[in-house]
Design a protein around this motif. Structure first.
Motif, PDB file in Angstrom:
ATOM      1  N   LEU A 133       0.881  -1.161   0.000  1.00 40.97           N
ATOM      2  CA  LEU A 133       0.000   0.000   0.000  1.00 40.97           C
ATOM      3  C   LEU A 133       0.925   1.219   0.000  1.00 40.97           C
ATOM      4  O   LEU A 133       1.752   1.365   0.902  1.00 40.97           O
ATOM      5  CB  LEU A 133      -0.816  -0.064   1.298  1.00 40.97           C
ATOM      6  N   LEU A 134       0.835   2.057  -1.027  1.00 39.96           N
ATOM      7  CA  LEU A 134       1.755   3.189  -1.161  1.00 39.96           C
ATOM      8  C   LEU A 134       1.013   4.512  -1.143  1.00 39.96           C
ATOM      9  O   LEU A 134      -0.162   4.574  -1.505  1.00 39.96           O
ATOM     10  CB  LEU A 134       2.554   3.067  -2.465  1.00 39.96           C
ATOM     11  N   GLU A 135       1.731   5.561  -0.731  1.00 44.85           N
ATOM     12  CA  GLU A 135       1.121   6.885  -0.698  1.00 44.85           C
ATOM     13  C   GLU A 135       1.251   7.590  -2.052  1.00 44.85           C
ATOM     14  O   GLU A 135       2.166   7.295  -2.804  1.00 44.85           O
ATOM     15  CB  GLU A 135       1.810   7.744   0.351  1.00 44.85           C
ATOM     16  N   GLY A 136       0.367   8.519  -2.307  1.00 42.99           N
ATOM     17  CA  GLY A 136       0.471   9.360  -3.506  1.00 42.99           C
ATOM     18  C   GLY A 136      -0.029   8.667  -4.761  1.00 42.99           C
ATOM     19  O   GLY A 136      -0.428   7.508  -4.731  1.00 42.99           O
ATOM     20  N   VAL A 137      -0.023   9.418  -5.868  1.00 48.43           N
ATOM     21  CA  VAL A 137      -0.510   8.849  -7.147  1.00 48.43           C
ATOM     22  C   VAL A 137       0.608   8.800  -8.183  1.00 48.43           C
ATOM     23  O   VAL A 137       1.608   9.487  -8.067  1.00 48.43           O
ATOM     24  CB  VAL A 137      -1.704   9.649  -7.722  1.00 48.43           C
TER      25      VAL A 137
END
Ligand code: SAH
Length: 219
Positions: free
Chosen positions: A214-218
């Motif tokens: 699960l990663l932050e940002g786009v």
């Protein structure tokens, strides 16, 4: 062309799909509505054509950009826990990926709101839903860690990437609703079903899993 493709591969894969569903039943998936939704969802249309012959194996497969379509057993397990024997009105998903999990959920709920941080994956999933006539799925290219506040509360939330689930997501869960998420602790992931009950929550451990992060940002 599209019709022939859907029919042609669809016909042969119907039997293979039934076999997969039998395997899921043997592995402990007991909810017949979930098994039926898995039987009706053409997984081969959610992977690259080169991999379509492997679409009904019970394994995760690459979908490009370093991401994977989840293993059918895990999709069934998460769906069964999220739906919880009811018909949710609104479901939120974090991590659209190929769109397969959303398509299964779309058969068991009124509306599915799904978020994907990689633009290219969000776009191709949207095309698949359109082609399959799944008009109750709404895709947003965004960082799903913020949830989808304007549509909250959700009767179910399904997180399909492993990490630390922010409180913001749990806040968007309706009373009696269930959130299913692979939670990362140390080097391990456990699939956790969290039910909102009154002022507290109930947590159930559904076992060890392996998901992409699960990663932050786009992107
Ligand atoms: N449910 C998908 C599984 C895809 S893998 C399927 O059935 O195919 C998980 C997906 O989560 C990846 O596509 C990844 O890009 C996405 N993801 C990871 N972190 C995210 C975030 N913060 N918000 C939205 N999507 C995210």
């Amino acid at each position: 062309m599209v019709a022939r493709e859907l029919q042609g591969i669809g016909m042969t894969s119907e039997k293979t799909r039934r076999r997969l569903v039998e395997r899921l039943r043997e592995k402990g998936i007991s909810e017949s509505a979930v098994l039926e939704a898995m039987a009706e969802t053409p997984r081969h249309l959610f992977v690259d054509e080169a991999l379509s012959s492997r679409a009904y194996e019970d394994s995760a497969l690459p979908i490009g950009r370093g991401q994977t379509i989840s293993q059918p057993y895990v999709v069934a397990l998460m769906t069964q826990a999220a739906v919880n024997g009811k018909r949710p009105e609104k479901v939120l998903e974090i991590g659209t990926g190929s769109g397969y999990q959303s398509a299964v959920l779309a058969r068991l709920s009124d509306r599915v709101f799904t978020t994907e941080r990689i633009g290219e994956l969000a776009r191709s999933a949207r095309q698949r839903f359109h082609r399959l006539g799944l008009h109750n799925i709404y895709v947003r290219h965004c960082d799903g860690l913020a949830g989808w506040p304007s549509q909250a509360p959700f009767d179910a939330i399904v997180v399909t990437a492993g990490g630390v689930v922010p409180e913001t997501l749990l806040d968007q869960l309706a009373e009696g609703g269930v959130m299913v998420a692979p939670e990362q602790t140390g080097g391990h992931q456990r699939l956790i079903a969290t039910t909102r009950a009154g002022s507290g929550v109930l947590r159930e451990d559904l076992g060890a899993v392996i998901f992409v992060p699960l990663l932050e940002g786009v992107e």
